[in-house]
Design a protein around this motif. Structure first.
Motif, PDB file in Angstrom:
ATOM      1  N   GLN A 193       3.153  91.814 -83.743  1.00  0.00           N
ATOM      2  CA  GLN A 193       3.110  93.057 -82.972  1.00  0.00           C
ATOM      3  C   GLN A 193       1.907  93.926 -83.344  1.00  0.00           C
ATOM      4  OE1 GLN A 193       6.976  95.173 -82.624  1.00  0.00           O
ATOM      5  NE2 GLN A 193       7.894  93.326 -83.514  1.00  0.00           N
ATOM      6  N   GLY A 194       1.083  93.442 -84.250  1.00  0.00           N
ATOM      7  CA  GLY A 194      -0.105  94.186 -84.650  1.00  0.00           C
ATOM      8  C   GLY A 194       0.178  95.411 -85.498  1.00  0.00           C
ATOM      9  N   LYS A 195       1.298  95.406 -86.220  1.00  0.00           N
ATOM     10  CA  LYS A 195       1.692  96.586 -86.997  1.00  0.00           C
ATOM     11  C   LYS A 195       1.212  96.542 -88.445  1.00  0.00           C
ATOM     12  CE  LYS A 195       5.893  97.576 -84.298  1.00  0.00           C
ATOM     13  NZ  LYS A 195       7.366  97.721 -84.366  1.00  0.00           N
ATOM     14  N   ILE A 196       0.764  95.384 -88.920  1.00  0.00           N
ATOM     15  CA  ILE A 196       0.307  95.267 -90.299  1.00  0.00           C
ATOM     16  C   ILE A 196      -1.115  95.796 -90.408  1.00  0.00           C
ATOM     17  CG2 ILE A 196      -0.130  93.705 -92.232  1.00  0.00           C
ATOM     18  CD1 ILE A 196       2.782  93.774 -91.552  1.00  0.00           C
ATOM     19  N   ASP A 197      -1.326  96.751 -91.310  1.00  0.00           N
ATOM     20  CA  ASP A 197      -2.652  97.347 -91.498  1.00  0.00           C
ATOM     21  C   ASP A 197      -3.438  96.695 -92.632  1.00  0.00           C
ATOM     22  OD1 ASP A 197      -2.451  99.594 -89.512  1.00  0.00           O
ATOM     23  OD2 ASP A 197      -0.752 100.135 -90.805  1.00  0.00           O
ATOM     24  N   LEU A 198      -2.722  96.064 -93.562  1.00  0.00           N
ATOM     25  CA  LEU A 198      -3.362  95.409 -94.702  1.00  0.00           C
ATOM     26  C   LEU A 198      -2.400  94.370 -95.241  1.00  0.00           C
ATOM     27  CD1 LEU A 198      -5.505  95.219 -97.043  1.00  0.00           C
ATOM     28  CD2 LEU A 198      -4.183  97.013 -98.202  1.00  0.00           C
ATOM     29  N   ALA A 199      -2.911  93.192 -95.584  1.00  0.00           N
ATOM     30  CA  ALA A 199      -2.081  92.150 -96.200  1.00  0.00           C
ATOM     31  C   ALA A 199      -2.665  91.796 -97.561  1.00  0.00           C
ATOM     32  CB  ALA A 199      -2.012  90.904 -95.314  1.00  0.00           C
ATOM     33  N   ILE A 200      -1.797  91.803 -98.571  1.00  0.00           N
ATOM     34  CA  ILE A 200      -2.212  91.490 -99.937  1.00  0.00           C
ATOM     35  C   ILE A 200      -1.553  90.176-100.362  1.00  0.00           C
ATOM     36  CG2 ILE A 200      -2.151  92.246-102.344  1.00  0.00           C
ATOM     37  CD1 ILE A 200      -2.117  95.127-101.357  1.00  0.00           C
ATOM     38  N   PHE A 201      -2.382  89.219-100.755  1.00  0.00           N
ATOM     39  CA  PHE A 201      -1.880  87.917-101.192  1.00  0.00           C
ATOM     40  C   PHE A 201      -2.091  87.801-102.701  1.00  0.00           C
ATOM     41  CE2 PHE A 201      -2.552  87.410 -96.704  1.00  0.00           C
ATOM     42  CZ  PHE A 201      -1.505  86.589 -96.299  1.00  0.00           C
ATOM     43  N   LEU A 202      -0.998  87.543-103.423  1.00  0.00           N
ATOM     44  CA  LEU A 202      -1.030  87.580-104.881  1.00  0.00           C
ATOM     45  C   LEU A 202      -1.167  86.217-105.542  1.00  0.00           C
ATOM     46  CD1 LEU A 202       1.702  90.315-105.541  1.00  0.00           C
ATOM     47  CD2 LEU A 202      -0.777  90.592-105.380  1.00  0.00           C
ATOM     48  N   THR A 203      -0.730  85.149-104.893  1.00  0.00           N
ATOM     49  CA  THR A 203      -0.807  83.816-105.498  1.00  0.00           C
ATOM     50  C   THR A 203      -1.176  82.764-104.474  1.00  0.00           C
ATOM     51  OG1 THR A 203       1.511  83.214-105.101  1.00  0.00           O
ATOM     52  CG2 THR A 203       1.029  84.448-107.120  1.00  0.00           C
ATOM     53  N   GLY A 204      -1.784  81.691-104.957  1.00  0.00           N
ATOM     54  CA  GLY A 204      -2.091  80.574-104.076  1.00  0.00           C
ATOM     55  C   GLY A 204      -0.839  79.839-103.632  1.00  0.00           C
ATOM     56  N   VAL A 205       0.080  79.631-104.579  1.00  0.00           N
ATOM     57  CA  VAL A 205       1.337  78.949-104.257  1.00  0.00           C
ATOM     58  C   VAL A 205       2.102  79.728-103.192  1.00  0.00           C
ATOM     59  CG1 VAL A 205       3.595  78.281-105.161  1.00  0.00           C
ATOM     60  CG2 VAL A 205       1.539  77.817-106.486  1.00  0.00           C
ATOM     61  N   GLY A 206       2.178  81.052-103.367  1.00  0.00           N
ATOM     62  CA  GLY A 206       2.902  81.882-102.414  1.00  0.00           C
ATOM     63  C   GLY A 206       2.243  81.930-101.052  1.00  0.00           C
ATOM     64  N   THR A 207       0.920  81.920-101.034  1.00  0.00           N
ATOM     65  CA  THR A 207       0.193  81.917 -99.759  1.00  0.00           C
ATOM     66  C   THR A 207       0.501  80.658 -98.967  1.00  0.00           C
ATOM     67  OG1 THR A 207      -1.599  83.240-100.708  1.00  0.00           O
ATOM     68  CG2 THR A 207      -2.095  82.007 -98.704  1.00  0.00           C
ATOM     69  N   ARG A 208       0.482  79.522 -99.647  1.00  0.00           N
ATOM     70  CA  ARG A 208       0.775  78.251 -98.960  1.00  0.00           C
ATOM     71  C   ARG A 208       2.246  78.190 -98.539  1.00  0.00           C
ATOM     72  NH1 ARG A 208      -2.543  76.764-103.432  1.00  0.00           N
ATOM     73  NH2 ARG A 208      -4.633  76.120-102.738  1.00  0.00           N
ATOM     74  N   ALA A 209       3.122  78.691 -99.399  1.00  0.00           N
ATOM     75  CA  ALA A 209       4.549  78.696 -99.068  1.00  0.00           C
ATOM     76  C   ALA A 209       4.818  79.579 -97.858  1.00  0.00           C
ATOM     77  CB  ALA A 209       5.364  79.169-100.266  1.00  0.00           C
ATOM     78  N   LEU A 210       4.133  80.707 -97.783  1.00  0.00           N
ATOM     79  CA  LEU A 210       4.304  81.615 -96.647  1.00  0.00           C
ATOM     80  C   LEU A 210       3.828  80.957 -95.365  1.00  0.00           C
ATOM     81  CD1 LEU A 210       5.008  84.352 -95.448  1.00  0.00           C
ATOM     82  CD2 LEU A 210       2.740  85.171 -96.150  1.00  0.00           C
ATOM     83  N   ALA A 211       2.693  80.264 -95.435  1.00  0.00           N
ATOM     84  CA  ALA A 211       2.159  79.589 -94.245  1.00  0.00           C
ATOM     85  C   ALA A 211       3.146  78.544 -93.723  1.00  0.00           C
ATOM     86  CB  ALA A 211       0.817  78.944 -94.567  1.00  0.00           C
ATOM     87  N   ARG A 212       3.874  77.897 -94.636  1.00  0.00           N
ATOM     88  CA  ARG A 212       4.887  76.925 -94.214  1.00  0.00           C
ATOM     89  C   ARG A 212       6.117  77.625 -93.657  1.00  0.00           C
ATOM     90  NH1 ARG A 212       3.302  74.576 -99.197  1.00  0.00           N
ATOM     91  NH2 ARG A 212       5.161  75.405-100.211  1.00  0.00           N
TER      92      ARG A 212
END
Length: 279
Positions: free
Chosen positions: A68-87
């Motif tokens: 919906q275009g409501k996110i103004d900033l996204a913070i990614f803290l870990t590589g494992v979590g980034t890949r898990a989120l993408a899945r």
């Protein structure tokens, strides 16, 4: 650095045959090799296991707000979590829609691991947080770049436990924080090596302990409490070299009254092993 230190040409007698205990899980083979190549006798007892978060509500809320275009900033803290989120988002929308929406959002990454994961997704990173990659550095980067936060919706990909200091810092700057909890830390399915490692510490047969994550500390002390030897373990750890990967892990160690002998010059596993071997 880690790759270089695993080469035979880098072998040193730094640990001089001392027994070095690590609680690393995902990179257990690598850290054992590093210890051995620095003259130590490696003992590895995994203390953690990554498991998917029990509830998917965070991911659904994140995807909905993102599309919906409501996110103004996204913070990614870990590589494992980034890949898990993408899945995980694939249960709510197509990968193409997810990545298309993510491209429209300013991205901050906490160091090289989430940067590498985002690069795999072809997602550009606007701000990369320098070492030691703690909440303090994240907030300093945002402040230094005058990133507007007041009234903004900031998504934070969390790992294992909530990032309380970061969330509090963002909220103090007027942001609304949307936590995205993707995975949890659990004890290993086989806890026998961890119990045996605790007994080895109590017996005085370990010379150096390496902690590469804060959660390892909590799991170790939790297990020792279940065994009824927590106080004895703390006493034993005070008598040997306790090496910590960085400030966050050192803070966790300090919570139990255990002094930290050293932190490496860079919060990386290779530096941790090499510099601990030089004590």
């Amino acid at each position: 650095m880690a790759d270089k230190l695993t080469k035979k040409s880098q072998t040193t007698a730094g640990f001089a045959g001392r027994t070095v205990l690590s609680f690393e899980s995902r990179r257990s083979t690598e850290i054992a090799t590093l210890i051995e190549n620095c003259g130590g006798r490696p003992r590895v007892a995994p203390a953690t296991r990554e498991v998917a978060a029990t509830a998917g509500g965070d991911v659904s809320r994140f995807v909905s707000a993102l599309l919906q275009g409501k996110i103004d900033l996204a913070i990614f803290l870990t590589g494992v979590g980034t890949r898990a989120l993408a899945r995980a988002v694939e249960q709510s929308c197509s990968r193409e829609d997810f990545l298309s929406a993510l491209h429209k959002v300013p991205i901050l990454a906490r160091g090289p691991k989430p940067v590498a994961a985002l690069k795999e997704l072809n997602v550009p990173v606007e701000w990369n947080v320098p070492e030691p990659n703690t909440s303090r550095e994240i907030l300093q980067v945002l402040d230094g770049n005058k990133v507007p936060l007041d009234g903004k919706l900031v998504a934070v990909q969390e790992y294992g436990v909530p990032s309380k200091d970061l969330v509090q810092g963002l909220q103090q700057r007027g942001a609304e924080v949307l936590p995205v909890h993707v995975y949890d830390w659990a004890l290993p399915e086989d806890i026998a090596p961890l119990k045996n490692a605790i007994q080895a510490l109590l017996d005085g047969s370990v010379d150096v302990v390496l902690f590469t994550a804060a959660i390892q500390v909590h799991h170790l002390l939790h297990m020792s409490e279940e065994m009824g030897v927590k106080d004895s373990l703390v006493t034993a750890l005070k008598k040997i070299v306790v090496a910590s990967i960085g400030p966050v892990t050192s803070e966790a160690i300090g919570e139990y009254g255990i002094p930290v002998s050293m932190e490496p010059s860079h919060p990386k596993m290779g530096f941790l092993v090499k510099e601990a071997s030089e004590l």
